[in-house]
Motif scaffolding. Structure first.
Motif, PDB file in Angstrom:
ATOM      1  N   ILE A   1      24.005   9.140 -58.996  1.00  0.00           N
ATOM      2  CA  ILE A   1      25.413   9.162 -59.397  1.00  0.00           C
ATOM      3  C   ILE A   1      25.545   8.733 -60.857  1.00  0.00           C
ATOM      4  O   ILE A   1      26.256   9.372 -61.638  1.00  0.00           O
ATOM      5  CB  ILE A   1      26.245   8.251 -58.479  1.00  0.00           C
ATOM      6  CG1 ILE A   1      26.322   8.852 -57.068  1.00  0.00           C
ATOM      7  CG2 ILE A   1      27.643   8.040 -59.046  1.00  0.00           C
ATOM      8  CD1 ILE A   1      27.005   7.965 -56.054  1.00  0.00           C
ATOM      9  N   LYS A   2      24.865   7.652 -61.223  1.00  0.00           N
ATOM     10  CA  LYS A   2      24.916   7.192 -62.613  1.00  0.00           C
ATOM     11  C   LYS A   2      24.431   8.282 -63.562  1.00  0.00           C
ATOM     12  O   LYS A   2      25.042   8.528 -64.605  1.00  0.00           O
ATOM     13  CB  LYS A   2      24.053   5.936 -62.799  1.00  0.00           C
ATOM     14  CG  LYS A   2      24.586   4.698 -62.119  1.00  0.00           C
ATOM     15  CD  LYS A   2      23.894   3.453 -62.645  1.00  0.00           C
ATOM     16  CE  LYS A   2      22.404   3.462 -62.423  1.00  0.00           C
ATOM     17  NZ  LYS A   2      21.737   2.262 -62.959  1.00  0.00           N
ATOM     18  N   GLU A   3      23.328   8.938 -63.194  1.00  0.00           N
ATOM     19  CA  GLU A   3      22.776   9.963 -64.071  1.00  0.00           C
ATOM     20  C   GLU A   3      23.677  11.198 -64.121  1.00  0.00           C
ATOM     21  O   GLU A   3      23.840  11.811 -65.177  1.00  0.00           O
ATOM     22  CB  GLU A   3      21.368  10.347 -63.611  1.00  0.00           C
ATOM     23  CG  GLU A   3      20.358   9.221 -63.704  1.00  0.00           C
ATOM     24  CD  GLU A   3      20.323   8.573 -65.078  1.00  0.00           C
ATOM     25  OE1 GLU A   3      20.233   9.310 -66.087  1.00  0.00           O
ATOM     26  OE2 GLU A   3      20.396   7.331 -65.157  1.00  0.00           O
ATOM     27  N   ALA A   4      24.276  11.564 -62.991  1.00  0.00           N
ATOM     28  CA  ALA A   4      25.181  12.724 -62.979  1.00  0.00           C
ATOM     29  C   ALA A   4      26.397  12.475 -63.860  1.00  0.00           C
ATOM     30  O   ALA A   4      26.873  13.382 -64.561  1.00  0.00           O
ATOM     31  CB  ALA A   4      25.611  13.048 -61.552  1.00  0.00           C
ATOM     32  N   LEU A   5      26.933  11.242 -63.840  1.00  0.00           N
ATOM     33  CA  LEU A   5      28.032  10.893 -64.736  1.00  0.00           C
ATOM     34  C   LEU A   5      27.579  10.988 -66.188  1.00  0.00           C
ATOM     35  O   LEU A   5      28.328  11.456 -67.058  1.00  0.00           O
ATOM     36  CB  LEU A   5      28.533   9.483 -64.425  1.00  0.00           C
ATOM     37  CG  LEU A   5      29.329   9.311 -63.125  1.00  0.00           C
ATOM     38  CD1 LEU A   5      29.544   7.830 -62.826  1.00  0.00           C
ATOM     39  CD2 LEU A   5      30.671  10.038 -63.198  1.00  0.00           C
ATOM     40  N   LYS A   6      26.358  10.568 -66.433  1.00  0.00           N
ATOM     41  CA  LYS A   6      25.813  10.637 -67.786  1.00  0.00           C
ATOM     42  C   LYS A   6      25.617  12.091 -68.229  1.00  0.00           C
ATOM     43  O   LYS A   6      25.951  12.460 -69.360  1.00  0.00           O
ATOM     44  CB  LYS A   6      24.476   9.891 -67.834  1.00  0.00           C
ATOM     45  CG  LYS A   6      23.941   9.632 -69.233  1.00  0.00           C
ATOM     46  CD  LYS A   6      22.547   9.029 -69.188  1.00  0.00           C
ATOM     47  CE  LYS A   6      22.512   7.726 -68.447  1.00  0.00           C
ATOM     48  NZ  LYS A   6      21.151   7.143 -68.426  1.00  0.00           N
TER      49      LYS A   6
END
Length: 525
Positions: free
Chosen positions: A307-312
Protein backbone atom coordinates in the motif's frame (compact mmCIF):
# COMPACT_ATOMS: atom_id res chain seq x y z
CA UNK A 1 21.18 -19.83 -17.14
CA UNK A 2 23.36 -17.68 -14.94
CA UNK A 3 22.75 -17.26 -11.21
CA UNK A 4 23.32 -14.40 -8.79
CA UNK A 5 23.05 -15.80 -5.26
CA UNK A 6 22.59 -13.32 -2.41
CA UNK A 7 23.32 -14.31 1.21
CA UNK A 8 23.33 -12.24 4.39
CA UNK A 9 25.45 -12.11 7.51
CA UNK A 10 25.66 -10.61 11.00
CA UNK A 11 21.94 -9.87 11.43
CA UNK A 12 18.59 -10.04 9.68
CA UNK A 13 16.85 -7.01 8.27
CA UNK A 14 19.93 -5.64 6.50
CA UNK A 15 18.17 -5.31 3.19
CA UNK A 16 19.04 -8.47 1.26
CA UNK A 17 15.69 -8.26 -0.52
CA UNK A 18 16.23 -4.69 -1.70
CA UNK A 19 19.82 -5.53 -2.64
CA UNK A 20 18.63 -8.51 -4.68
CA UNK A 21 15.88 -6.48 -6.36
CA UNK A 22 18.32 -3.65 -7.08
CA UNK A 23 20.81 -6.01 -8.71
CA UNK A 24 17.97 -7.29 -10.87
CA UNK A 25 16.98 -3.76 -11.84
CA UNK A 26 20.55 -2.89 -12.79
CA UNK A 27 20.76 -5.98 -15.02
CA UNK A 28 17.33 -5.38 -16.52
CA UNK A 29 18.28 -1.81 -17.38
CA UNK A 30 21.07 -3.34 -19.45
CA UNK A 31 18.68 -5.45 -21.46
CA UNK A 32 19.05 -8.80 -19.67
CA UNK A 33 15.95 -10.85 -18.89
CA UNK A 34 15.85 -11.53 -15.16
CA UNK A 35 13.80 -13.65 -12.78
CA UNK A 36 14.11 -14.12 -9.02
CA UNK A 37 13.77 -16.77 -6.31
CA UNK A 38 13.33 -16.16 -2.58
CA UNK A 39 14.38 -18.90 -0.18
CA UNK A 40 12.72 -18.70 3.25
CA UNK A 41 14.15 -21.15 5.81
CA UNK A 42 11.03 -21.35 7.98
CA UNK A 43 9.05 -24.60 8.23
CA UNK A 44 5.78 -23.08 7.02
CA UNK A 45 4.69 -24.22 3.57
CA UNK A 46 4.01 -20.58 2.71
CA UNK A 47 3.46 -17.23 4.43
CA UNK A 48 -0.34 -17.43 4.33
CA UNK A 49 -1.03 -18.32 7.96
CA UNK A 50 1.69 -16.17 9.53
CA UNK A 51 0.88 -13.31 11.89
CA UNK A 52 1.47 -10.14 9.84
CA UNK A 53 2.46 -8.20 12.95
CA UNK A 54 5.42 -10.59 13.36
CA UNK A 55 6.28 -11.47 9.77
CA UNK A 56 5.15 -8.42 7.83
CA UNK A 57 2.99 -8.30 4.73
CA UNK A 58 1.81 -11.45 3.01
CA UNK A 59 2.25 -10.72 -0.69
CA UNK A 60 -0.05 -12.51 -3.14
CA UNK A 61 1.19 -13.69 -6.53
CA UNK A 62 -0.83 -14.10 -9.72
CA UNK A 63 -1.32 -17.85 -9.15
CA UNK A 64 -2.54 -17.28 -5.60
CA UNK A 65 0.75 -18.00 -3.87
CA UNK A 66 1.01 -16.32 -0.45
CA UNK A 67 4.65 -15.37 -0.06
CA UNK A 68 7.23 -13.23 1.69
CA UNK A 69 7.09 -9.47 1.13
CA UNK A 70 10.46 -9.55 -0.68
CA UNK A 71 8.76 -11.08 -3.71
CA UNK A 72 6.63 -7.96 -3.85
CA UNK A 73 9.82 -5.92 -4.11
CA UNK A 74 11.05 -8.21 -6.90
CA UNK A 75 7.88 -7.64 -8.90
CA UNK A 76 7.93 -3.88 -8.33
CA UNK A 77 11.60 -3.46 -9.20
CA UNK A 78 11.70 -5.89 -12.12
CA UNK A 79 8.23 -5.41 -13.66
CA UNK A 80 7.65 -9.17 -13.72
CA UNK A 81 4.93 -11.50 -12.43
CA UNK A 82 6.28 -14.35 -10.33
CA UNK A 83 4.60 -17.60 -9.26
CA UNK A 84 4.60 -19.85 -6.21
CA UNK A 85 7.58 -21.67 -7.72
CA UNK A 86 9.66 -18.58 -7.01
CA UNK A 87 9.27 -18.92 -3.23
CA UNK A 88 11.03 -21.90 -1.67
CA UNK A 89 10.52 -22.71 2.02
CA UNK A 90 11.89 -25.43 4.26
CA UNK A 91 8.33 -26.70 4.70
CA UNK A 92 7.79 -26.93 0.97
CA UNK A 93 11.07 -28.79 0.47
CA UNK A 94 10.50 -31.32 3.25
CA UNK A 95 6.88 -31.86 2.26
CA UNK A 96 7.93 -32.70 -1.30
CA UNK A 97 10.71 -35.05 -0.19
CA UNK A 98 8.44 -36.87 2.27
CA UNK A 99 5.74 -37.26 -0.41
CA UNK A 100 8.36 -38.77 -2.74
CA UNK A 101 9.53 -41.14 0.00
CA UNK A 102 5.95 -42.29 0.68
CA UNK A 103 5.48 -43.01 -3.03
CA UNK A 104 8.64 -45.08 -3.07
CA UNK A 105 10.53 -42.73 -5.39
CA UNK A 106 13.77 -43.32 -3.51
CA UNK A 107 13.58 -47.09 -3.92
CA UNK A 108 14.00 -47.86 -0.22
CA UNK A 109 17.02 -45.63 0.31
CA UNK A 110 17.57 -43.93 3.65
CA UNK A 111 16.33 -40.38 3.05
CA UNK A 112 18.81 -37.81 4.33
CA UNK A 113 19.58 -34.08 4.21
CA UNK A 114 22.36 -34.85 1.74
CA UNK A 115 21.64 -35.73 -1.00
CA UNK A 116 17.82 -35.81 -0.92
CA UNK A 117 16.98 -32.45 0.64
CA UNK A 118 19.77 -30.59 -1.13
CA UNK A 119 18.86 -32.22 -4.44
CA UNK A 120 15.25 -31.10 -4.00
CA UNK A 121 16.37 -27.55 -3.24
CA UNK A 122 18.45 -27.47 -6.43
CA UNK A 123 15.54 -28.90 -8.40
CA UNK A 124 13.23 -26.17 -7.07
CA UNK A 125 15.76 -23.44 -7.93
CA UNK A 126 16.21 -24.71 -11.49
CA UNK A 127 12.45 -25.07 -11.98
CA UNK A 128 11.86 -21.50 -10.81
CA UNK A 129 14.67 -20.20 -13.02
CA UNK A 130 13.07 -21.81 -16.06
CA UNK A 131 9.61 -20.45 -15.18
CA UNK A 132 10.27 -16.81 -16.01
CA UNK A 133 7.23 -14.55 -16.11
CA UNK A 134 5.49 -16.87 -18.55
CA UNK A 135 7.87 -15.76 -21.30
CA UNK A 136 10.34 -18.60 -21.43
CA UNK A 137 13.63 -19.00 -19.58
CA UNK A 138 15.37 -15.86 -18.30
CA UNK A 139 19.05 -15.19 -18.87
CA UNK A 140 19.78 -14.52 -15.19
CA UNK A 141 18.14 -15.87 -12.05
CA UNK A 142 18.52 -14.06 -8.74
CA UNK A 143 18.46 -16.33 -5.68
CA UNK A 144 18.07 -14.72 -2.25
CA UNK A 145 18.84 -17.05 0.65
CA UNK A 146 16.79 -15.84 3.64
CA UNK A 147 18.08 -15.73 7.18
CA UNK A 148 21.71 -15.17 8.09
CA UNK A 149 24.79 -17.28 7.51
CA UNK A 150 25.31 -19.52 10.53
CA UNK A 151 21.61 -20.08 11.24
CA UNK A 152 20.85 -23.78 11.55
CA UNK A 153 17.73 -23.33 9.40
CA UNK A 154 19.78 -22.04 6.45
CA UNK A 155 22.38 -24.81 6.42
CA UNK A 156 20.74 -27.14 3.83
CA UNK A 157 20.14 -24.22 1.46
CA UNK A 158 23.72 -22.98 1.69
CA UNK A 159 24.97 -26.52 1.11
CA UNK A 160 22.75 -26.72 -1.98
CA UNK A 161 24.26 -23.45 -3.21
CA UNK A 162 27.76 -24.83 -2.60
CA UNK A 163 26.91 -27.90 -4.65
CA UNK A 164 25.43 -25.78 -7.44
CA UNK A 165 28.60 -23.68 -7.56
CA UNK A 166 30.60 -26.87 -8.09
CA UNK A 167 28.26 -28.19 -10.77
CA UNK A 168 28.06 -24.98 -12.82
CA UNK A 169 30.73 -23.32 -14.90
CA UNK A 170 32.63 -20.64 -13.01
CA UNK A 171 31.12 -17.90 -15.19
CA UNK A 172 27.56 -19.08 -14.50
CA UNK A 173 27.26 -18.19 -10.81
CA UNK A 174 28.29 -15.27 -8.62
CA UNK A 175 27.88 -15.08 -4.84
CA UNK A 176 26.96 -11.73 -3.29
CA UNK A 177 27.23 -11.44 0.49
CA UNK A 178 25.35 -8.62 2.25
CA UNK A 179 26.79 -7.73 5.62
CA UNK A 180 26.70 -5.02 8.29
CA UNK A 181 29.38 -2.33 8.49
CA UNK A 182 28.52 -0.35 11.64
CA UNK A 183 30.00 2.98 12.66
CA UNK A 184 31.53 3.87 16.04
CA UNK A 185 31.04 7.13 17.93
CA UNK A 186 33.78 8.75 15.88
CA UNK A 187 32.05 7.92 12.60
CA UNK A 188 34.59 5.25 11.61
CA UNK A 189 33.30 2.15 9.82
CA UNK A 190 34.06 -1.11 11.62
CA UNK A 191 34.83 -4.17 9.50
CA UNK A 192 35.06 -6.87 12.18
CA UNK A 193 31.40 -8.04 11.82
CA UNK A 194 31.97 -8.46 8.07
CA UNK A 195 35.19 -10.40 8.65
CA UNK A 196 33.47 -12.82 11.04
CA UNK A 197 30.50 -13.25 8.72
CA UNK A 198 32.71 -14.09 5.75
CA UNK A 199 34.68 -16.51 7.95
CA UNK A 200 31.47 -18.41 8.76
CA UNK A 201 30.56 -18.46 5.07
CA UNK A 202 33.95 -19.90 4.15
CA UNK A 203 33.60 -22.61 6.79
CA UNK A 204 30.54 -23.74 4.85
CA UNK A 205 32.59 -24.03 1.67
CA UNK A 206 31.36 -20.77 0.10
CA UNK A 207 33.56 -17.85 -0.92
CA UNK A 208 31.86 -14.51 -1.65
CA UNK A 209 32.71 -12.90 -4.97
CA UNK A 210 31.11 -9.57 -4.03
CA UNK A 211 30.56 -8.03 -0.60
CA UNK A 212 27.81 -5.44 -0.16
CA UNK A 213 28.48 -3.48 3.02
CA UNK A 214 25.36 -2.01 4.60
CA UNK A 215 26.03 1.16 6.55
CA UNK A 216 24.41 4.48 7.36
CA UNK A 217 27.00 6.43 5.37
CA UNK A 218 29.14 5.65 2.34
CA UNK A 219 32.27 3.63 3.08
CA UNK A 220 35.57 5.23 2.11
CA UNK A 221 38.30 3.53 0.09
CA UNK A 222 40.38 2.60 3.14
CA UNK A 223 37.43 0.68 4.65
CA UNK A 224 36.86 -1.10 1.35
CA UNK A 225 40.53 -2.01 1.14
CA UNK A 226 40.47 -3.44 4.67
CA UNK A 227 37.46 -5.61 3.83
CA UNK A 228 39.16 -6.62 0.59
CA UNK A 229 42.37 -7.65 2.36
CA UNK A 230 40.72 -9.58 5.21
CA UNK A 231 37.99 -11.24 3.12
CA UNK A 232 40.03 -12.02 -0.02
CA UNK A 233 37.70 -10.09 -2.31
CA UNK A 234 38.76 -7.63 -4.98
CA UNK A 235 38.47 -4.04 -3.75
CA UNK A 236 36.27 -3.11 -6.70
CA UNK A 237 33.94 -5.94 -5.61
CA UNK A 238 33.41 -4.33 -2.18
CA UNK A 239 30.24 -2.31 -2.68
CA UNK A 240 29.09 0.39 -0.30
CA UNK A 241 25.33 0.33 0.30
CA UNK A 242 24.57 3.34 2.45
CA UNK A 243 21.03 3.91 3.68
CA UNK A 244 19.05 5.66 0.94
CA UNK A 245 16.12 8.06 1.36
CA UNK A 246 13.99 5.87 -0.89
CA UNK A 247 14.37 2.19 -1.82
CA UNK A 248 14.15 3.06 -5.53
CA UNK A 249 17.36 5.07 -5.20
CA UNK A 250 19.35 1.96 -4.23
CA UNK A 251 19.96 0.71 -7.82
CA UNK A 252 21.24 4.17 -8.78
CA UNK A 253 23.61 4.23 -5.80
CA UNK A 254 24.88 0.77 -6.68
CA UNK A 255 25.40 1.93 -10.26
CA UNK A 256 27.70 4.63 -8.87
CA UNK A 257 29.62 1.93 -7.00
CA UNK A 258 30.26 0.07 -10.26
CA UNK A 259 28.32 -3.06 -9.28
CA UNK A 260 27.01 -3.63 -12.81
CA UNK A 261 30.51 -3.88 -14.28
CA UNK A 262 31.65 -6.20 -11.48
CA UNK A 263 28.75 -8.61 -12.03
CA UNK A 264 29.17 -8.46 -15.79
CA UNK A 265 32.85 -9.40 -15.45
CA UNK A 266 32.14 -12.30 -13.08
CA UNK A 267 29.38 -13.74 -15.29
CA UNK A 268 31.04 -12.98 -18.60
CA UNK A 269 28.06 -10.98 -19.84
CA UNK A 270 28.19 -9.05 -23.07
CA UNK A 271 28.03 -5.28 -22.77
CA UNK A 272 24.64 -3.83 -23.71
CA UNK A 273 23.30 -0.25 -23.86
CA UNK A 274 21.99 1.13 -20.57
CA UNK A 275 18.36 2.28 -20.48
CA UNK A 276 17.63 5.03 -17.95
CA UNK A 277 13.82 5.30 -18.30
CA UNK A 278 13.19 3.58 -14.97
CA UNK A 279 15.58 5.90 -13.15
CA UNK A 280 13.87 8.97 -14.59
CA UNK A 281 10.49 7.72 -13.37
CA UNK A 282 11.55 6.95 -9.79
CA UNK A 283 13.48 10.21 -9.40
CA UNK A 284 10.73 12.52 -10.67
CA UNK A 285 10.46 15.64 -8.54
CA UNK A 286 7.39 16.47 -6.49
CA UNK A 287 5.45 19.70 -7.08
CA UNK A 288 2.40 18.92 -4.90
CA UNK A 289 1.65 17.26 -1.57
CA UNK A 290 -1.22 15.28 -0.10
CA UNK A 291 -1.81 13.58 3.25
CA UNK A 292 -3.45 10.19 3.76
CA UNK A 293 -4.60 8.58 7.00
CA UNK A 294 -4.32 4.79 6.98
CA UNK A 295 -6.56 3.38 9.70
CA UNK A 296 -4.94 0.18 10.93
CA UNK A 297 -5.09 -2.22 13.86
CA UNK A 298 -1.67 -3.84 13.41
CA UNK A 299 0.57 -0.87 14.17
CA UNK A 300 3.36 -2.32 12.02
CA UNK A 301 4.15 -0.50 8.80
CA UNK A 302 5.70 -3.60 7.18
CA UNK A 303 2.20 -5.11 7.09
CA UNK A 304 1.25 -2.52 4.48
CA UNK A 305 4.38 -2.27 2.32
CA UNK A 306 2.48 -2.74 -0.95
CA UNK A 307 0.00 0.00 0.00
CA UNK A 308 2.80 2.42 0.90
CA UNK A 309 4.58 1.69 -2.37
CA UNK A 310 1.39 1.96 -4.45
CA UNK A 311 0.73 5.41 -2.94
CA UNK A 312 4.30 6.32 -3.79
CA UNK A 313 3.96 5.05 -7.38
CA UNK A 314 0.77 7.03 -7.90
CA UNK A 315 2.31 10.07 -6.27
CA UNK A 316 5.36 9.92 -8.55
CA UNK A 317 3.16 9.73 -11.63
CA UNK A 318 1.27 12.82 -10.43
CA UNK A 319 4.33 14.64 -9.03
CA UNK A 320 2.59 14.50 -5.65
CA UNK A 321 4.40 13.59 -2.44
CA UNK A 322 2.10 11.55 -0.20
CA UNK A 323 2.47 11.95 3.56
CA UNK A 324 1.12 8.91 5.40
CA UNK A 325 -0.36 9.14 8.89
CA UNK A 326 -0.89 5.86 10.74
CA UNK A 327 -4.10 5.91 12.75
CA UNK A 328 -4.84 3.28 15.42
CA UNK A 329 -8.28 1.84 14.64
CA UNK A 330 -8.94 1.07 18.29
CA UNK A 331 -8.02 4.34 19.96
CA UNK A 332 -7.99 7.25 17.50
CA UNK A 333 -9.83 10.55 18.03
CA UNK A 334 -11.95 12.04 15.26
CA UNK A 335 -9.64 15.08 15.28
CA UNK A 336 -6.91 12.89 13.78
CA UNK A 337 -8.96 12.61 10.57
CA UNK A 338 -9.93 16.26 10.38
CA UNK A 339 -6.81 17.62 8.71
CA UNK A 340 -5.94 14.81 6.28
CA UNK A 341 -6.66 14.92 2.55
CA UNK A 342 -7.75 11.29 2.28
CA UNK A 343 -8.66 8.21 4.32
CA UNK A 344 -7.62 4.67 3.42
CA UNK A 345 -8.95 1.50 5.05
CA UNK A 346 -6.68 -1.50 4.30
CA UNK A 347 -7.34 -5.23 4.41
CA UNK A 348 -7.15 -7.39 7.49
CA UNK A 349 -8.74 -10.24 9.41
CA UNK A 350 -10.66 -10.58 12.65
CA UNK A 351 -12.99 -8.30 14.64
CA UNK A 352 -10.44 -6.17 16.50
CA UNK A 353 -10.58 -2.51 15.44
CA UNK A 354 -13.56 -3.02 13.14
CA UNK A 355 -15.84 -0.42 14.74
CA UNK A 356 -13.07 2.18 14.56
CA UNK A 357 -12.64 1.53 10.86
CA UNK A 358 -16.39 1.82 10.29
CA UNK A 359 -16.39 5.18 12.11
CA UNK A 360 -13.57 6.39 9.85
CA UNK A 361 -15.50 5.35 6.72
CA UNK A 362 -18.58 7.20 7.99
CA UNK A 363 -16.50 10.30 8.65
CA UNK A 364 -15.06 10.19 5.13
CA UNK A 365 -18.48 9.67 3.52
CA UNK A 366 -20.28 12.36 5.51
CA UNK A 367 -17.52 14.94 5.10
CA UNK A 368 -16.77 14.15 1.43
CA UNK A 369 -13.15 13.27 2.18
CA UNK A 370 -11.53 11.13 -0.55
CA UNK A 371 -11.83 7.50 0.54
CA UNK A 372 -10.22 4.28 -0.68
CA UNK A 373 -11.21 0.93 0.83
CA UNK A 374 -9.29 -2.26 0.16
CA UNK A 375 -10.60 -5.81 0.69
CA UNK A 376 -11.86 -5.59 4.29
CA UNK A 377 -12.14 -1.85 3.67
CA UNK A 378 -14.54 -2.61 0.82
CA UNK A 379 -16.63 -4.90 3.01
CA UNK A 380 -16.78 -2.37 5.83
CA UNK A 381 -17.77 0.39 3.41
CA UNK A 382 -20.81 -1.75 2.55
CA UNK A 383 -21.50 -2.40 6.24
CA UNK A 384 -21.27 1.32 7.10
CA UNK A 385 -23.58 2.28 4.23
CA UNK A 386 -26.13 -0.30 5.30
CA UNK A 387 -26.05 0.93 8.89
CA UNK A 388 -26.10 4.67 8.23
CA UNK A 389 -28.12 5.02 5.04
CA UNK A 390 -30.42 1.99 5.02
CA UNK A 391 -30.89 2.03 8.78
CA UNK A 392 -29.79 -1.57 9.30
CA UNK A 393 -28.13 -0.93 12.65
CA UNK A 394 -27.09 -4.56 13.10
CA UNK A 395 -25.46 -4.88 9.65
CA UNK A 396 -22.15 -6.73 9.97
CA UNK A 397 -19.87 -9.22 8.31
CA UNK A 398 -20.38 -12.87 9.15
CA UNK A 399 -16.70 -12.90 10.08
CA UNK A 400 -17.33 -10.44 12.92
CA UNK A 401 -20.30 -12.01 14.70
CA UNK A 402 -24.08 -12.06 14.89
CA UNK A 403 -26.30 -9.59 13.05
CA UNK A 404 -27.59 -8.85 9.58
CA UNK A 405 -24.88 -10.48 7.46
CA UNK A 406 -24.53 -8.11 4.51
CA UNK A 407 -21.08 -9.69 4.12
CA UNK A 408 -21.12 -13.50 4.13
CA UNK A 409 -18.78 -16.48 3.83
CA UNK A 410 -18.07 -17.83 0.37
CA UNK A 411 -20.50 -20.73 -0.19
CA UNK A 412 -17.74 -23.05 -1.40
CA UNK A 413 -15.70 -22.38 1.75
CA UNK A 414 -18.29 -23.11 4.39
CA UNK A 415 -17.08 -26.64 5.15
CA UNK A 416 -13.34 -26.06 4.73
CA UNK A 417 -11.21 -26.25 7.88
CA UNK A 418 -7.68 -25.98 6.45
CA UNK A 419 -6.74 -22.33 7.05
CA UNK A 420 -4.03 -22.63 4.43
CA UNK A 421 -6.60 -23.14 1.69
CA UNK A 422 -9.84 -21.36 2.55
CA UNK A 423 -9.40 -18.11 0.68
CA UNK A 424 -9.98 -16.71 -2.75
CA UNK A 425 -6.45 -16.03 -3.91
CA UNK A 426 -4.61 -14.70 -6.94
CA UNK A 427 -5.68 -13.27 -10.28
CA UNK A 428 -9.32 -12.81 -11.21
CA UNK A 429 -11.01 -11.04 -14.11
CA UNK A 430 -13.27 -8.17 -13.04
CA UNK A 431 -15.98 -6.68 -15.27
CA UNK A 432 -16.44 -2.92 -14.89
CA UNK A 433 -19.81 -1.20 -15.20
CA UNK A 434 -20.32 1.59 -17.73
CA UNK A 435 -20.40 5.22 -16.57
CA UNK A 436 -18.54 4.54 -13.32
CA UNK A 437 -15.48 6.09 -11.76
CA UNK A 438 -13.54 2.84 -11.68
CA UNK A 439 -14.07 2.19 -15.39
CA UNK A 440 -12.88 5.70 -16.16
CA UNK A 441 -9.77 5.14 -14.06
CA UNK A 442 -8.87 1.85 -15.75
CA UNK A 443 -10.05 2.88 -19.22
CA UNK A 444 -11.14 -0.70 -19.86
CA UNK A 445 -14.21 -2.94 -19.72
CA UNK A 446 -12.36 -5.66 -17.79
CA UNK A 447 -9.28 -5.82 -15.58
CA UNK A 448 -7.29 -8.56 -13.92
CA UNK A 449 -6.48 -7.99 -10.26
CA UNK A 450 -5.45 -10.11 -7.26
CA UNK A 451 -7.53 -11.27 -4.31
CA UNK A 452 -6.97 -12.43 -0.75
CA UNK A 453 -10.21 -12.82 1.17
CA UNK A 454 -12.86 -15.26 2.44
CA UNK A 455 -16.05 -13.18 2.58
CA UNK A 456 -18.23 -11.52 -0.07
CA UNK A 457 -21.14 -9.10 -0.35
CA UNK A 458 -24.29 -11.11 0.39
CA UNK A 459 -26.26 -11.30 -2.91
CA UNK A 460 -29.52 -11.17 -0.94
CA UNK A 461 -29.02 -7.47 -0.15
CA UNK A 462 -27.37 -6.11 -3.32
CA UNK A 463 -30.60 -4.78 -4.84
CA UNK A 464 -31.64 -2.81 -1.75
CA UNK A 465 -28.14 -1.40 -1.32
CA UNK A 466 -27.90 -0.14 -4.90
CA UNK A 467 -31.36 1.46 -4.75
CA UNK A 468 -30.07 3.60 -1.89
CA UNK A 469 -27.10 5.07 -3.76
CA UNK A 470 -24.12 2.76 -3.35
CA UNK A 471 -23.12 1.53 -6.82
CA UNK A 472 -21.43 -1.84 -7.24
CA UNK A 473 -19.28 -0.82 -10.17
CA UNK A 474 -17.23 -3.99 -10.62
CA UNK A 475 -18.16 -7.65 -10.50
CA UNK A 476 -16.87 -11.13 -11.19
CA UNK A 477 -19.85 -13.32 -11.93
CA UNK A 478 -22.14 -13.08 -8.88
CA UNK A 479 -19.40 -11.56 -6.71
CA UNK A 480 -19.17 -7.81 -6.16
CA UNK A 481 -15.66 -6.43 -6.72
CA UNK A 482 -15.94 -2.66 -6.25
CA UNK A 483 -18.34 -0.04 -4.97
CA UNK A 484 -18.54 3.73 -5.21
CA UNK A 485 -20.81 6.66 -4.39
CA UNK A 486 -21.21 8.79 -7.55
CA UNK A 487 -22.08 12.09 -5.87
CA UNK A 488 -18.91 12.08 -3.75
CA UNK A 489 -15.65 13.58 -5.01
CA UNK A 490 -13.93 10.22 -4.53
CA UNK A 491 -15.47 7.30 -2.66
CA UNK A 492 -14.18 3.99 -4.01
CA UNK A 493 -13.58 0.57 -2.48
CA UNK A 494 -12.37 -2.67 -4.06
CA UNK A 495 -12.64 -6.27 -2.93
CA UNK A 496 -9.39 -6.95 -4.77
CA UNK A 497 -5.94 -5.61 -3.82
CA UNK A 498 -4.84 -3.24 -6.62
CA UNK A 499 -1.61 -2.50 -4.74
CA UNK A 500 -0.26 -5.98 -5.49
CA UNK A 501 0.11 -5.14 -9.19
CA UNK A 502 1.30 -1.56 -8.81
CA UNK A 503 4.85 -0.75 -9.95
CA UNK A 504 6.75 2.51 -10.51
CA UNK A 505 6.27 2.14 -14.27
CA UNK A 506 2.62 1.00 -14.03
CA UNK A 507 0.92 2.71 -11.04
CA UNK A 508 -2.40 1.28 -9.93
CA UNK A 509 -5.38 3.22 -11.42
CA UNK A 510 -7.44 3.27 -8.16
CA UNK A 511 -4.44 4.70 -6.34
CA UNK A 512 -3.86 7.31 -9.04
CA UNK A 513 -7.48 8.41 -8.74
CA UNK A 514 -7.27 8.47 -4.95
CA UNK A 515 -4.02 10.45 -4.74
CA UNK A 516 -5.23 12.90 -7.39
CA UNK A 517 -8.45 13.47 -5.41
CA UNK A 518 -6.42 14.00 -2.22
CA UNK A 519 -4.15 16.53 -3.97
CA UNK A 520 -7.17 18.34 -5.43
CA UNK A 521 -8.77 18.53 -1.98
CA UNK A 522 -5.65 20.17 -0.54
CA UNK A 523 -5.40 22.54 -3.51
CA UNK A 524 -9.03 23.56 -3.07
CA UNK A 525 -8.69 24.41 0.62
Amino acid sequence: MKYVVVTGGVMSGLGKGITTASIGRILKNRGYSVTAVKIDPYLNIDAGTMNPAQHGEVFVLKDGGEVDLDLGNYERFLDINLTSDHNITTGKVYQTVIEKERRGDYLGATVQIIPHITDQIKEFIRKAAENSNGNGTAEICLVEVGGTVGDIESMPFLEAVRQMAGELNKKDIVLVHVTLVPEDNMGDHKTKPTQHSVKVLRELGLHPDIIVGRSETVMNSSTKRKISDFCDVSQKAVISAATAKDIYEVPMEMEKEGLADVIRDFLGLEERPVKNDWYRIVSREYTKRASVAIVTKYGVEDVYISIKEALKHAGRSLSTEVDIYWVDAESYEESELRDVDGILIPGGFGPRGIEGKIRAIKYARENNIPFLGLCLGFQLAVVEFCRSVLGWENAISEEMGEGKHVIAILPEQEDVTDLGGTMRLGNCTVDLKDNTMIKKLYGSDTVVERHRHRYEVNPEYIGDIEKSGLVFSGSSGPRMESCEIPEKDFFLATQFHPEFKSTPTHPSPPYIGFVEACANRRKGE
